[in-house]
Design an enzyme around this catalytic site. Sequence first.
Site, PDB file in Angstrom:
ATOM      1  N   LYS A   1       0.821  -1.222   0.000  1.00 60.16           N
ATOM      2  CA  LYS A   1       0.000   0.000   0.000  1.00 60.16           C
ATOM      3  C   LYS A   1       0.855   1.273   0.000  1.00 60.16           C
ATOM      4  O   LYS A   1       0.597   2.190  -0.763  1.00 60.16           O
ATOM      5  CB  LYS A   1      -0.876   0.063   1.261  1.00 60.16           C
ATOM      6  CG  LYS A   1      -2.018  -0.889   1.300  1.00 60.16           C
ATOM      7  CD  LYS A   1      -2.954  -0.569   2.470  1.00 60.16           C
ATOM      8  CE  LYS A   1      -2.284  -0.654   3.819  1.00 60.16           C
ATOM      9  NZ  LYS A   1      -1.920  -2.003   4.231  1.00 60.16           N
TER      10      LYS A   1
ATOM     11  N   ARG B   1      11.711 -13.373   6.203  1.00 58.74           N
ATOM     12  CA  ARG B   1      12.659 -12.291   5.963  1.00 58.74           C
ATOM     13  C   ARG B   1      13.795 -12.353   6.976  1.00 58.74           C
ATOM     14  O   ARG B   1      13.600 -12.640   8.141  1.00 58.74           O
ATOM     15  CB  ARG B   1      11.956 -10.935   6.080  1.00 58.74           C
ATOM     16  CG  ARG B   1      11.193 -10.598   4.832  1.00 58.74           C
ATOM     17  CD  ARG B   1      10.891  -9.132   4.753  1.00 58.74           C
ATOM     18  NE  ARG B   1      10.038  -8.700   5.859  1.00 58.74           N
ATOM     19  CZ  ARG B   1       9.098  -7.770   5.743  1.00 58.74           C
ATOM     20  NH1 ARG B   1       8.899  -7.186   4.599  1.00 58.74           N
ATOM     21  NH2 ARG B   1       8.388  -7.418   6.772  1.00 58.74           N
TER      22      ARG B   1
ATOM     23  N   ARG C   1      -9.002   1.684   9.397  1.00 61.50           N
ATOM     24  CA  ARG C   1      -8.575   0.341   9.711  1.00 61.50           C
ATOM     25  C   ARG C   1      -9.716  -0.459  10.340  1.00 61.50           C
ATOM     26  O   ARG C   1      -9.605  -1.669  10.508  1.00 61.50           O
ATOM     27  CB  ARG C   1      -7.420   0.430  10.711  1.00 61.50           C
ATOM     28  CG  ARG C   1      -6.258  -0.489  10.416  1.00 61.50           C
ATOM     29  CD  ARG C   1      -5.209  -0.310  11.481  1.00 61.50           C
ATOM     30  NE  ARG C   1      -4.098   0.518  11.045  1.00 61.50           N
ATOM     31  CZ  ARG C   1      -3.103   0.067  10.286  1.00 61.50           C
ATOM     32  NH1 ARG C   1      -3.076  -1.166   9.881  1.00 61.50           N
ATOM     33  NH2 ARG C   1      -2.129   0.867   9.938  1.00 61.50           N
TER      34      ARG C   1
ATOM     35  N   ARG D   1      -0.461  -8.713  13.549  1.00 60.51           N
ATOM     36  CA  ARG D   1      -0.890  -7.745  12.513  1.00 60.51           C
ATOM     37  C   ARG D   1      -1.895  -8.396  11.557  1.00 60.51           C
ATOM     38  O   ARG D   1      -2.872  -7.777  11.141  1.00 60.51           O
ATOM     39  CB  ARG D   1       0.316  -7.233  11.716  1.00 60.51           C
ATOM     40  CG  ARG D   1       1.073  -6.122  12.433  1.00 60.51           C
ATOM     41  CD  ARG D   1       2.292  -5.716  11.651  1.00 60.51           C
ATOM     42  NE  ARG D   1       1.977  -5.057  10.391  1.00 60.51           N
ATOM     43  CZ  ARG D   1       2.846  -4.899   9.400  1.00 60.51           C
ATOM     44  NH1 ARG D   1       4.075  -5.337   9.522  1.00 60.51           N
ATOM     45  NH2 ARG D   1       2.488  -4.286   8.284  1.00 60.51           N
TER      46      ARG D   1
ATOM     47  N   ARG E   1      14.333 -13.204  11.730  1.00 61.20           N
ATOM     48  CA  ARG E   1      13.782 -12.255  12.705  1.00 61.20           C
ATOM     49  C   ARG E   1      13.445 -12.967  14.025  1.00 61.20           C
ATOM     50  O   ARG E   1      13.151 -14.141  14.041  1.00 61.20           O
ATOM     51  CB  ARG E   1      12.518 -11.631  12.141  1.00 61.20           C
ATOM     52  CG  ARG E   1      12.832 -10.695  11.011  1.00 61.20           C
ATOM     53  CD  ARG E   1      11.581 -10.333  10.294  1.00 61.20           C
ATOM     54  NE  ARG E   1      11.776  -9.031   9.681  1.00 61.20           N
ATOM     55  CZ  ARG E   1      11.100  -7.965  10.035  1.00 61.20           C
ATOM     56  NH1 ARG E   1      10.187  -8.014  10.964  1.00 61.20           N
ATOM     57  NH2 ARG E   1      11.330  -6.833   9.428  1.00 61.20           N
TER      58      ARG E   1
END
Length: 205
Positions: A13, A122, A88, A159, A148
């Site tokens: 986005k 990642r 949101r 999230r 991570r």
Amino acid sequence: MRLILLGAPGSGKGTQAQKIEKNFGAMHISTGEIIRENINSKTEIGIKVEKIINQGKLVPDDVIIELVKDILNKPNIKNNFVLDGFPRTIKQAEALDKITQIDKVIFIDTNIDATKDRMLKRRVCPLCGKTYADTLVCPNCNVALVIRSDDNEQTINSRFEVYKSQTSPLIDYYKQKKLLFKVDGNQNIEQVFEQIKCILNEGNI
Ligand SMILES: [Zn+2]
């Protein structure tokens, strides 16, 4: 043009909003960025929000709505913006309806499981903290990257949970208002932007 960009975490986005700003002149308004700026410059609202975030809680709707309202009232932004990260929740969308009239909502549709997988895989450089998706060694520091931490894994998972429960209902909300335009987000940045350009060039906005 008064636009909203909708999409799951990792749907790009922010990148597309920047491209819309550059090509169409609509101001890119990222609520995440605005909140970070307020925290960094220690404004009254920033101090309040930092406490809430440090407790691991979500910033309440009314605080975010107040911030957005202030920005959208600025004369140079009023009729020319692209919202990224807001609304949101349905409550935020209803509040936004009272502040302004939206022309189009662009939903960047992505494969959620694949995106989440990619985000979890990642790797990050232990020295400079940069994130990489497709290499094992940091090109800047020449040290091995690490996966991570669990902390991040938890953050990523939560999230997506918040997105599924609170944000994805907005798709139907705007569909019913006949404002929703869907693009296939499982393509490269340029291909996604081509689709967005077609949508923005259609009709008078
Ligand atoms: Zn590094």
